[in-house]
Design a protein around this motif. Structure first.
Motif, PDB file in Angstrom:
ATOM      1  N   GLU A 215      48.129  39.430  44.215  1.00  0.00           N
ATOM      2  CA  GLU A 215      47.544  38.870  45.276  1.00  0.00           C
ATOM      3  C   GLU A 215      46.490  40.416  45.299  1.00  0.00           C
ATOM      4  OE1 GLU A 215      44.921  37.714  48.067  1.00  0.00           O
ATOM      5  OE2 GLU A 215      46.888  36.832  47.140  1.00  0.00           O
ATOM      6  N   ARG A 216      48.427  41.323  45.016  1.00  0.00           N
ATOM      7  CA  ARG A 216      46.637  42.634  44.694  1.00  0.00           C
ATOM      8  C   ARG A 216      45.836  43.034  43.913  1.00  0.00           C
ATOM      9  NH1 ARG A 216      47.283  47.551  42.267  1.00  0.00           N
ATOM     10  NH2 ARG A 216      49.452  46.636  41.697  1.00  0.00           N
ATOM     11  N   LEU A 217      46.554  42.078  42.888  1.00  0.00           N
ATOM     12  CA  LEU A 217      45.663  42.138  41.155  1.00  0.00           C
ATOM     13  C   LEU A 217      44.666  41.456  42.122  1.00  0.00           C
ATOM     14  CD1 LEU A 217      48.272  42.013  38.737  1.00  0.00           C
ATOM     15  CD2 LEU A 217      47.149  44.132  39.122  1.00  0.00           C
ATOM     16  N   ARG A 218      44.575  40.537  42.448  1.00  0.00           N
ATOM     17  CA  ARG A 218      43.420  39.770  42.882  1.00  0.00           C
ATOM     18  C   ARG A 218      42.511  40.142  43.402  1.00  0.00           C
ATOM     19  NH1 ARG A 218      44.733  34.104  42.498  1.00  0.00           N
ATOM     20  NH2 ARG A 218      46.515  34.516  44.326  1.00  0.00           N
ATOM     21  N   GLY A 219      42.430  40.848  44.243  1.00  0.00           N
ATOM     22  CA  GLY A 219      41.849  41.852  45.333  1.00  0.00           C
ATOM     23  C   GLY A 219      41.529  42.476  44.406  1.00  0.00           C
ATOM     24  N   CYS A 220      41.528  43.206  43.127  1.00  0.00           N
ATOM     25  CA  CYS A 220      41.925  44.650  42.088  1.00  0.00           C
ATOM     26  C   CYS A 220      40.289  43.698  41.779  1.00  0.00           C
ATOM     27  CB  CYS A 220      42.208  45.473  41.682  1.00  0.00           C
ATOM     28  SG  CYS A 220      43.226  46.441  42.981  1.00  0.00           S
ATOM     29  N   ARG A 221      40.800  42.574  41.202  1.00  0.00           N
ATOM     30  CA  ARG A 221      39.722  41.912  40.146  1.00  0.00           C
ATOM     31  C   ARG A 221      38.544  41.470  40.508  1.00  0.00           C
ATOM     32  NH1 ARG A 221      41.898  36.117  38.814  1.00  0.00           N
ATOM     33  NH2 ARG A 221      40.978  35.890  41.209  1.00  0.00           N
ATOM     34  N   ASP A 222      38.479  40.758  42.398  1.00  0.00           N
ATOM     35  CA  ASP A 222      37.890  40.131  43.384  1.00  0.00           C
ATOM     36  C   ASP A 222      36.865  41.498  43.346  1.00  0.00           C
ATOM     37  OD1 ASP A 222      38.634  37.842  41.704  1.00  0.00           O
ATOM     38  OD2 ASP A 222      39.657  37.329  44.607  1.00  0.00           O
ATOM     39  N   THR A 223      36.777  42.753  43.068  1.00  0.00           N
ATOM     40  CA  THR A 223      36.295  43.638  44.139  1.00  0.00           C
ATOM     41  C   THR A 223      35.602  43.941  42.370  1.00  0.00           C
ATOM     42  OG1 THR A 223      37.555  44.701  44.944  1.00  0.00           O
ATOM     43  CG2 THR A 223      36.273  46.110  44.688  1.00  0.00           C
ATOM     44  N   LEU A 224      36.113  44.314  41.025  1.00  0.00           N
ATOM     45  CA  LEU A 224      35.086  45.045  40.300  1.00  0.00           C
ATOM     46  C   LEU A 224      34.267  43.981  39.430  1.00  0.00           C
ATOM     47  CD1 LEU A 224      35.383  47.554  38.314  1.00  0.00           C
ATOM     48  CD2 LEU A 224      37.165  46.161  36.957  1.00  0.00           C
ATOM     49  N   LEU A 225      34.511  42.626  39.123  1.00  0.00           N
ATOM     50  CA  LEU A 225      34.081  42.287  38.705  1.00  0.00           C
ATOM     51  C   LEU A 225      32.627  41.997  38.925  1.00  0.00           C
ATOM     52  CD1 LEU A 225      35.875  39.014  36.526  1.00  0.00           C
ATOM     53  CD2 LEU A 225      35.974  41.235  36.020  1.00  0.00           C
ATOM     54  N   PRO A 226      32.689  41.061  40.071  1.00  0.00           N
ATOM     55  CA  PRO A 226      30.767  41.505  41.038  1.00  0.00           C
ATOM     56  C   PRO A 226      29.959  42.789  40.143  1.00  0.00           C
ATOM     57  CG  PRO A 226      32.368  40.626  42.268  1.00  0.00           C
ATOM     58  CD  PRO A 226      33.370  41.315  41.110  1.00  0.00           C
ATOM     59  N   LEU A 227      31.248  44.439  40.025  1.00  0.00           N
ATOM     60  CA  LEU A 227      30.001  45.214  40.193  1.00  0.00           C
ATOM     61  C   LEU A 227      29.537  45.607  39.261  1.00  0.00           C
ATOM     62  CD1 LEU A 227      32.874  47.580  42.780  1.00  0.00           C
ATOM     63  CD2 LEU A 227      30.463  46.649  43.198  1.00  0.00           C
ATOM     64  N   LEU A 228      30.477  44.870  38.007  1.00  0.00           N
ATOM     65  CA  LEU A 228      30.004  44.977  36.426  1.00  0.00           C
ATOM     66  C   LEU A 228      29.184  44.571  36.155  1.00  0.00           C
ATOM     67  CD1 LEU A 228      33.616  45.207  35.130  1.00  0.00           C
ATOM     68  CD2 LEU A 228      32.375  47.222  35.546  1.00  0.00           C
ATOM     69  N   CYS A 229      29.318  43.135  36.877  1.00  0.00           N
ATOM     70  CA  CYS A 229      28.485  41.656  36.652  1.00  0.00           C
ATOM     71  C   CYS A 229      27.117  42.000  36.796  1.00  0.00           C
ATOM     72  CB  CYS A 229      28.548  40.548  37.182  1.00  0.00           C
ATOM     73  SG  CYS A 229      30.236  39.911  35.824  1.00  0.00           S
ATOM     74  N   ALA A 230      26.740  43.241  37.906  1.00  0.00           N
ATOM     75  CA  ALA A 230      25.946  44.084  38.621  1.00  0.00           C
ATOM     76  C   ALA A 230      25.277  44.852  38.121  1.00  0.00           C
ATOM     77  CB  ALA A 230      25.460  44.189  40.384  1.00  0.00           C
ATOM     78  N   ILE A 231      25.722  45.042  37.094  1.00  0.00           N
ATOM     79  CA  ILE A 231      24.675  45.904  36.576  1.00  0.00           C
ATOM     80  C   ILE A 231      24.062  45.321  35.355  1.00  0.00           C
ATOM     81  CG2 ILE A 231      25.480  48.208  34.820  1.00  0.00           C
ATOM     82  CD1 ILE A 231      28.328  49.016  36.062  1.00  0.00           C
TER      83      ILE A 231
ATOM     84  N   THR B 138      35.151  36.819  32.225  1.00  0.00           N
ATOM     85  CA  THR B 138      36.410  36.732  34.010  1.00  0.00           C
ATOM     86  C   THR B 138      37.135  36.467  33.403  1.00  0.00           C
ATOM     87  OG1 THR B 138      33.743  37.112  34.648  1.00  0.00           O
ATOM     88  CG2 THR B 138      35.876  35.857  36.311  1.00  0.00           C
ATOM     89  N   PRO B 139      38.343  37.996  33.223  1.00  0.00           N
ATOM     90  CA  PRO B 139      39.367  37.055  33.432  1.00  0.00           C
ATOM     91  C   PRO B 139      40.089  35.608  34.434  1.00  0.00           C
ATOM     92  CG  PRO B 139      39.896  38.930  34.344  1.00  0.00           C
ATOM     93  CD  PRO B 139      38.025  38.936  34.027  1.00  0.00           C
ATOM     94  N   ARG B 140      40.754  34.871  34.057  1.00  0.00           N
ATOM     95  CA  ARG B 140      41.705  33.980  35.123  1.00  0.00           C
ATOM     96  C   ARG B 140      43.050  34.923  35.421  1.00  0.00           C
ATOM     97  NH1 ARG B 140      40.936  28.797  31.718  1.00  0.00           N
ATOM     98  NH2 ARG B 140      41.089  30.820  29.965  1.00  0.00           N
ATOM     99  N   GLY B 141      43.944  35.465  34.320  1.00  0.00           N
ATOM    100  CA  GLY B 141      44.491  36.330  34.873  1.00  0.00           C
ATOM    101  C   GLY B 141      45.599  37.606  34.710  1.00  0.00           C
ATOM    102  N   GLY B 142      46.601  38.235  34.762  1.00  0.00           N
ATOM    103  CA  GLY B 142      46.443  39.956  34.446  1.00  0.00           C
ATOM    104  C   GLY B 142      45.951  41.148  34.603  1.00  0.00           C
ATOM    105  N   LEU B 143      45.364  41.778  34.359  1.00  0.00           N
ATOM    106  CA  LEU B 143      45.407  42.916  35.204  1.00  0.00           C
ATOM    107  C   LEU B 143      44.286  43.491  33.711  1.00  0.00           C
ATOM    108  CD1 LEU B 143      47.206  46.028  33.938  1.00  0.00           C
ATOM    109  CD2 LEU B 143      48.408  43.375  34.589  1.00  0.00           C
ATOM    110  N   TYR B 144      43.521  43.379  32.843  1.00  0.00           N
ATOM    111  CA  TYR B 144      42.549  43.247  32.003  1.00  0.00           C
ATOM    112  C   TYR B 144      41.445  42.697  33.023  1.00  0.00           C
ATOM    113  CZ  TYR B 144      45.975  46.045  30.385  1.00  0.00           C
ATOM    114  OH  TYR B 144      46.996  46.418  30.243  1.00  0.00           O
ATOM    115  N   ALA B 145      39.683  42.919  31.914  1.00  0.00           N
ATOM    116  CA  ALA B 145      38.691  42.560  32.282  1.00  0.00           C
ATOM    117  C   ALA B 145      38.290  43.612  31.081  1.00  0.00           C
ATOM    118  CB  ALA B 145      37.608  42.775  33.709  1.00  0.00           C
ATOM    119  N   PHE B 146      37.594  42.502  30.099  1.00  0.00           N
ATOM    120  CA  PHE B 146      36.661  42.584  29.477  1.00  0.00           C
ATOM    121  C   PHE B 146      34.917  42.982  29.190  1.00  0.00           C
ATOM    122  CE2 PHE B 146      40.295  42.159  26.450  1.00  0.00           C
ATOM    123  CZ  PHE B 146      40.505  42.651  25.573  1.00  0.00           C
TER     124      PHE B 146
END
Length: 95
Positions: free
Chosen positions: A1-17, A24-32
């Motif tokens: 749950e914590r990792l999902r929250g981190c992913r859901d925080t970071l990815l929209p910010l990166l996509c907005a740049i 977009t990763p479906r699991g794990g703890l890394y984003a490319f």
């Protein structure tokens, strides 16, 4: 749950740049991500650490198909750090 929250925080910010592509990763703890000007991912990652204090792994470290990409580990206890890192990346790309 914590990792999902981190992913859901970071990815929209990166996509907005502007110009940044995100796988977009479906699991794990890394984003490319692929920012503009990152054709040499090692050199780009070094400049990012030196100039704005953001440590992201160069995609080339994961094989030739990773060149031009960066790998961001979003496993953090503090989502504010992820927000700050994304802000720094955005500012770096505007230089």
């Amino acid at each position: 749950e914590r990792l999902r929250g981190c992913r859901d925080t970071l990815l929209p910010l990166l996509c907005a740049i502007p110009g940044v592509r995100v796988a977009t990763p479906r699991g794990g703890l890394y984003a490319f991500l692929r920012p503009p000007g990152s054709d040499d991912s090692l050199a780009f990652a070094k400049r990012l650490v030196r100039d704005v204090g953001v440590g992201i792994a160069p995609g080339a470290a994961f094989g030739p198909e990773g060149e031009g990409w960066l790998r961001w580990c979003f496993a953090s206890r503090d989502t504010e750090r992820l927000r700050l890192g994304a802000q720094r990346l955005g500012a770096f790309l505007q230089l």
